[in-house]
Design a protein around this motif. Sequence first.
Motif, short mmCIF file in Angstrom:
data_model
loop_
_atom_site.label_atom_id
_atom_site.label_comp_id
_atom_site.label_asym_id
_atom_site.label_seq_id
_atom_site.Cartn_x
_atom_site.Cartn_y
_atom_site.Cartn_z
N GLU A 45 0.85 3.62 -4.35
CA GLU A 45 -0.70 3.48 -4.66
C GLU A 45 -1.44 3.13 -2.65
OE1 GLU A 45 -4.29 1.96 -7.03
OE2 GLU A 45 -2.93 2.38 -7.86
N LEU A 46 -0.60 1.89 -2.22
CA LEU A 46 -0.40 1.61 -1.42
C LEU A 46 -1.23 2.52 -0.40
CD1 LEU A 46 0.02 -1.90 -1.70
CD2 LEU A 46 -1.62 -1.74 -1.54
N LEU A 47 0.37 3.17 -0.14
CA LEU A 47 1.05 4.15 0.63
C LEU A 47 -0.82 5.69 0.16
CD1 LEU A 47 2.78 5.33 2.61
CD2 LEU A 47 3.12 6.88 0.75
N ASN A 48 -0.89 5.70 -0.74
CA ASN A 48 -1.84 6.85 -0.95
C ASN A 48 -3.51 6.22 -0.29
OD1 ASN A 48 -3.64 7.98 -2.59
ND2 ASN A 48 -2.42 9.78 -2.75
N ARG A 49 -4.00 4.84 -0.44
CA ARG A 49 -4.80 4.78 -0.02
C ARG A 49 -5.14 4.59 1.58
NH1 ARG A 49 -6.77 -0.74 -3.68
NH2 ARG A 49 -6.48 0.30 -5.80
N ALA A 50 -3.76 4.56 2.20
CA ALA A 50 -3.52 4.24 3.63
C ALA A 50 -3.70 5.22 4.17
CB ALA A 50 -2.30 3.22 3.26
N VAL A 51 -2.83 6.32 3.75
CA VAL A 51 -2.72 8.10 4.22
C VAL A 51 -3.86 8.09 4.25
CG1 VAL A 51 -0.75 7.84 4.73
CG2 VAL A 51 -1.14 9.07 2.73
N GLY A 52 -4.85 8.28 3.04
CA GLY A 52 -5.63 9.11 2.54
C GLY A 52 -7.05 8.53 3.80
N ARG A 53 -7.22 6.82 4.62
CA ARG A 53 -7.97 6.49 5.10
C ARG A 53 -8.11 7.69 6.02
NH1 ARG A 53 -9.19 -0.41 6.33
NH2 ARG A 53 -9.88 0.48 8.42
N ALA A 54 -6.54 7.43 6.84
CA ALA A 54 -6.50 8.22 7.51
C ALA A 54 -7.12 9.83 7.78
CB ALA A 54 -5.54 8.37 8.55
#
Length: 195
Positions: free
Chosen positions: A55-64
């Motif tokens: 979920e942290l990865l999803n939020r991070a790449v989603g932000r980019a």
Amino acid sequence: MTMSKRDTYTPDSLLAVAVEVFNERGYDGTSMEHLSRAAGISKSSIYHHVRGKEELLNRAVGRALDGLFGILEQPEALSGRAVQRLEYVTRRTAVVLMEELPYVTLLLRVRGNTTTERWAMERRREFDQRVSELVKAAAAEGDLRSDVEARLATRLLFGMINSVVEWYRPDAKGGSEREQVADAVVRLAFDGLRA
């Protein structure tokens, strides 16, 4: 970026720590234990904010990705000659990369080992395709050379922009420095691509 236990974590501050650890250790090489040590909080405190590291990865790449796709929706990317729209997208892509450096760095490093990574790679391909269509349109309008295939030109353009993650480190100048780098990217790319 380790915080003391008494500091209150927000989803954003936890995300910033996670991105730092993912970029340092690699996503696959990062455990929840690594994240809890880096954040200085227990694993259960992390689970209070997120279901897990994906979920942290999803939020991070989603932000980019949100930053990149947001460029394509701006008025300067939607109207005018294709070459002007392409220059705008190129400049803003370089700036977004520098503004969101850790998040874009992580996006560029995903390898497709998880559902989130495969989704992120597909979105990156979609972004590249949309820019490639701008390159084709600019060549069709006679503003860019037609002897370089559009997808190849797009890959080379992003290769130059994406290489910024390897050497760019923000300094006190902040915005002015980012604009200088973006200007250089546009000059180097378009002086060589113009018809």
